[in-house]
Design a protein around this motif. Structure first.
Motif, PDB file in Angstrom:
ATOM      1  N   LYS A 183     -25.640 -17.276 -59.649  1.00 17.96           N
ATOM      2  CA  LYS A 183     -24.223 -17.805 -58.231  1.00 17.96           C
ATOM      3  C   LYS A 183     -23.378 -19.313 -57.826  1.00 17.96           C
ATOM      4  N   GLY A 184     -22.420 -19.717 -57.582  1.00 17.53           N
ATOM      5  CA  GLY A 184     -21.483 -20.345 -56.966  1.00 17.53           C
ATOM      6  C   GLY A 184     -22.288 -20.423 -55.330  1.00 17.53           C
ATOM      7  N   VAL A 185     -21.597 -21.504 -55.042  1.00 17.59           N
ATOM      8  CA  VAL A 185     -22.810 -21.837 -52.998  1.00 17.59           C
ATOM      9  C   VAL A 185     -21.998 -22.955 -52.167  1.00 17.59           C
ATOM     10  N   GLY A 186     -21.787 -21.550 -51.347  1.00 10.41           N
ATOM     11  CA  GLY A 186     -20.434 -22.851 -50.283  1.00 10.41           C
ATOM     12  C   GLY A 186     -21.924 -22.369 -49.283  1.00 10.41           C
ATOM     13  N   LEU A 187     -22.302 -23.904 -48.810  1.00 12.57           N
ATOM     14  CA  LEU A 187     -22.438 -24.004 -47.068  1.00 12.57           C
ATOM     15  C   LEU A 187     -21.539 -24.160 -46.271  1.00 12.57           C
ATOM     16  N   PHE A 188     -21.428 -23.664 -44.809  1.00 10.64           N
ATOM     17  CA  PHE A 188     -20.260 -23.365 -44.091  1.00 10.64           C
ATOM     18  C   PHE A 188     -20.445 -23.498 -42.712  1.00 10.64           C
ATOM     19  N   ASN A 189     -20.193 -24.795 -41.857  1.00 13.00           N
ATOM     20  CA  ASN A 189     -20.162 -24.500 -39.834  1.00 13.00           C
ATOM     21  C   ASN A 189     -18.759 -24.052 -39.413  1.00 13.00           C
ATOM     22  N   VAL A 190     -19.138 -22.995 -38.646  1.00 13.20           N
ATOM     23  CA  VAL A 190     -17.702 -22.887 -37.904  1.00 13.20           C
ATOM     24  C   VAL A 190     -18.131 -23.531 -36.066  1.00 13.20           C
ATOM     25  N   SER A 191     -17.317 -24.159 -36.339  1.00 13.49           N
ATOM     26  CA  SER A 191     -17.698 -24.683 -34.399  1.00 13.49           C
ATOM     27  C   SER A 191     -16.435 -24.573 -33.701  1.00 13.49           C
ATOM     28  N   VAL A 192     -16.225 -23.352 -31.887  1.00 10.51           N
ATOM     29  CA  VAL A 192     -15.861 -22.965 -31.849  1.00 10.51           C
ATOM     30  C   VAL A 192     -15.941 -23.853 -30.155  1.00 10.51           C
ATOM     31  N   THR A 193     -14.520 -24.470 -29.760  1.00 17.94           N
ATOM     32  CA  THR A 193     -14.938 -24.590 -28.486  1.00 17.94           C
ATOM     33  C   THR A 193     -13.824 -23.592 -27.279  1.00 17.94           C
ATOM     34  N   GLY A 194     -14.840 -23.450 -26.354  1.00 14.58           N
ATOM     35  CA  GLY A 194     -14.098 -23.331 -25.762  1.00 14.58           C
ATOM     36  C   GLY A 194     -13.542 -23.845 -24.169  1.00 14.58           C
ATOM     37  N   VAL A 195     -13.422 -22.710 -22.619  1.00 15.97           N
ATOM     38  CA  VAL A 195     -13.345 -23.275 -21.608  1.00 15.97           C
ATOM     39  C   VAL A 195     -14.432 -22.546 -20.388  1.00 15.97           C
ATOM     40  N   GLU A 196     -15.196 -23.531 -20.135  1.00 16.82           N
ATOM     41  CA  GLU A 196     -16.528 -23.294 -19.108  1.00 16.82           C
ATOM     42  C   GLU A 196     -15.819 -22.906 -17.940  1.00 16.82           C
ATOM     43  N   ALA A 197     -16.616 -21.853 -17.107  1.00 17.24           N
ATOM     44  CA  ALA A 197     -16.674 -21.943 -16.036  1.00 17.24           C
ATOM     45  C   ALA A 197     -17.762 -20.556 -15.049  1.00 17.24           C
ATOM     46  N   HIS A 198     -17.291 -20.169 -14.401  1.00 14.99           N
ATOM     47  CA  HIS A 198     -18.004 -19.626 -13.123  1.00 14.99           C
ATOM     48  C   HIS A 198     -18.462 -18.188 -13.898  1.00 14.99           C
ATOM     49  N   ALA A 199     -18.868 -18.090 -14.420  1.00 15.77           N
ATOM     50  CA  ALA A 199     -19.502 -16.344 -14.268  1.00 15.77           C
ATOM     51  C   ALA A 199     -18.917 -15.542 -13.733  1.00 15.77           C
ATOM     52  N   PRO A 261     -15.080 -17.361 -59.734  1.00 15.93           N
ATOM     53  CA  PRO A 261     -14.803 -18.510 -59.161  1.00 15.93           C
ATOM     54  C   PRO A 261     -13.913 -18.618 -58.785  1.00 15.93           C
ATOM     55  N   SER A 262     -12.215 -17.800 -59.092  1.00 15.06           N
ATOM     56  CA  SER A 262     -11.482 -17.329 -57.870  1.00 15.06           C
ATOM     57  C   SER A 262     -11.719 -16.622 -56.920  1.00 15.06           C
ATOM     58  N   GLU A 263     -13.623 -16.311 -56.575  1.00 12.84           N
ATOM     59  CA  GLU A 263     -13.348 -16.250 -54.952  1.00 12.84           C
ATOM     60  C   GLU A 263     -13.879 -17.013 -54.377  1.00 12.84           C
ATOM     61  N   MET A 264     -13.461 -17.920 -54.284  1.00 14.57           N
ATOM     62  CA  MET A 264     -13.611 -19.526 -54.084  1.00 14.57           C
ATOM     63  C   MET A 264     -12.789 -19.732 -52.894  1.00 14.57           C
ATOM     64  N   GLY A 265     -11.594 -19.544 -53.694  1.00 16.63           N
ATOM     65  CA  GLY A 265     -10.491 -19.814 -53.142  1.00 16.63           C
ATOM     66  C   GLY A 265      -9.826 -18.518 -52.269  1.00 16.63           C
ATOM     67  N   ARG A 266     -10.063 -17.610 -52.080  1.00 11.06           N
ATOM     68  CA  ARG A 266      -9.906 -16.395 -51.238  1.00 11.06           C
ATOM     69  C   ARG A 266     -10.893 -16.795 -50.245  1.00 11.06           C
ATOM     70  N   ILE A 267     -12.303 -17.023 -50.152  1.00 13.32           N
ATOM     71  CA  ILE A 267     -12.671 -17.806 -49.173  1.00 13.32           C
ATOM     72  C   ILE A 267     -12.456 -19.151 -48.163  1.00 13.32           C
ATOM     73  N   ASP A 268     -12.046 -19.731 -48.753  1.00 14.71           N
ATOM     74  CA  ASP A 268     -11.502 -20.928 -48.749  1.00 14.71           C
ATOM     75  C   ASP A 268      -9.920 -20.453 -47.628  1.00 14.71           C
ATOM     76  N   ASP A 269      -9.383 -19.437 -48.029  1.00 14.11           N
ATOM     77  CA  ASP A 269      -7.794 -18.777 -47.768  1.00 14.11           C
ATOM     78  C   ASP A 269      -8.458 -18.238 -45.779  1.00 14.11           C
TER      79      ASP A 269
END
Length: 377
Positions: A183-199, A261-269
């Motif tokens: 298999k081919g391998v893709g390594l990715f990171n998703v970073s999320v920035t929110g708004v801090e507040a007192h819970a 290989p065509s799955e790489m494009g689908r995952i990118d989307d």
């Protein structure tokens, strides 16, 4: 002397070499030990094969260096022999997990993935020379960054595999089977920035990044496809600063494996279109496709057929296997060049504490390597 007889009598000395290279720890992120390990490998190779006809050391920067040793053959053409010497095991592992031989098993950090195969590759040429059998020229390429994606060595592997008769990858076998697809391998990171507040005091003022990341993880967890052999694994997650704080940041690391290989494009989307319910949250995706899929091509198919005929001549049956793990062979196959993987050890436990090789199979794997090299002449 027959190849199989020579391989059997070579086993004790091969185990000495294996002990020597396993006992120099070579974690992918320990440059000083990688340098020491590569010196030990070169010493063993030169000790058995003599001074190479050509030698190139490529600096790996923060990663392991890449060593090429070229030995002129007695027949036209060149075969590239790929072996990585880095392991996933941190320096110090050997202290409580030493190289050990018990009954039919040898165990120790990196013994299966893939120092046995590395030793075997050197002995394959050594054996053919000792027996006076014809063989093509051989270029060894030892790299110290395969376990982290081969960032420094990829360009050298792709260059060295050009215009060769074959590239043989001495990664461990799949229960004795040669690996003709990965298999081919893709390594990715998703970073999320929110708004801090007192819970507690002002919960509505916050945009919780962890909550948003949970939505994203749910999306990614369903992005795989059994039909096309695609897996998506969220393997790491982090975020937040306190139990009573709406998290301002969160992130996750993702491993993607694809057969098609065509799955790489689908995952990118999917990554491009990630959305969450709170519009105040910002999403950032980084990473890349680390290795393309290793798919059979006509040259690789001919190479496997040749290996199977060699094994048959010794009285063995060799199968082929498609596996989920990737190797440096992926780079070669993606260029349409003949490559055969899994030439190395029979055993189990890659990246696990039960990592081991079956000693009785080492002469058989050495014989197959020697026989294939001779056949390519």
């Amino acid at each position: 002397m027959l190849i199989t007889d020579w391989a059997r009598q070579a086993l004790p000395a091969m185990l000495d070499d294996l002990r020597a290279v396993v006992e120099v720890e070579t974690h992918s992120y320990d440059k000083a030990m990688l340098v020491k390990g590569l010196r030990a490998i070169r010493a063993r190779a030169v000790g058995h094969l003599g001074t190479p006809d050509d030698e190139i050391l490529h600096e790996g920067g923060q990663h392991g260096d890449i060593l090429e040793l070229y030995y002129r053959g007695t027949a036209p053409g060149t075969v590239l022999m790929l072996s990585h010497y880095d392991t996933v095991w941190p320096t110090g592992t050997l202290a409580n997990w030493p190289f050990t031989v018990v009954d039919d098993k040898a165990t120790g950090p990196g013994v299966f993935d893939m120092k046995t195969g590395l030793v075997q590759s050197v002995w394959a040429l050594h054996g053919l020379r000792e027996l006076g059998l014809p063989h093509p020229s051989v270029r060894f390429l030892f790299n110290g960054d395969e376990e982290i994606g081969s960032p420094a060595s990829r360009e050298h592997i792709e260059r060295a595999s050009e215009d060769v008769l074959a590239t043989l990858v001495f990664e461990a076998s799949m229960d004795g089977a040669l690996k003709t697809a990965r298999k081919g391998v893709g390594l990715f990171n998703v970073s999320v920035t929110g708004v801090e507040a007192h819970a507690g005091l002002d919960p509505d003022a916050g945009a919780n990044a962890i909550h948003a990341l949970a939505e994203i993880v749910t999306t990614l967890a369903t992005a795989g496809s059994r039909e096309f052999g695609t897996t998506v694994n969220v393997g790491m997650i982090s975020g937040g600063t306190g139990l009573n704080v709406a998290a301002g940041r969160a992130s996750c690391g993702i491993d993607v494996r694809v057969t098609d290989p065509s799955e790489m494009g689908r995952i990118d989307d999917i990554f491009d279109e990630l959305q969450v319910s709170d519009p105040r949250v910002k999403i950032s995706v980084t990473g890349e496709w680390n290795r393309p899929p290793m798919m059979p091509n006509p040259g690789s198919e001919r190479l496997f057929k040749e290996a199977r005929e060699v094994a048959s001549g010794f009285g063995w049956l060799v199968d082929e296997a498609a596996v989920g793990g990737a190797s440096d062979g992926n780079f070669v196959a993606a260029l349409g060049r003949p490559v055969l993987d899994g030439m190395g050890a029979v055993g189990d436990g890659a990246h696990a504490r039960h990592e081991h090789v079956l000693i009785d199979h080492i002469p058989e794997r050495l014989s197959l390597s020697m026989g294939l090299l001779a056949a390519l002449a």
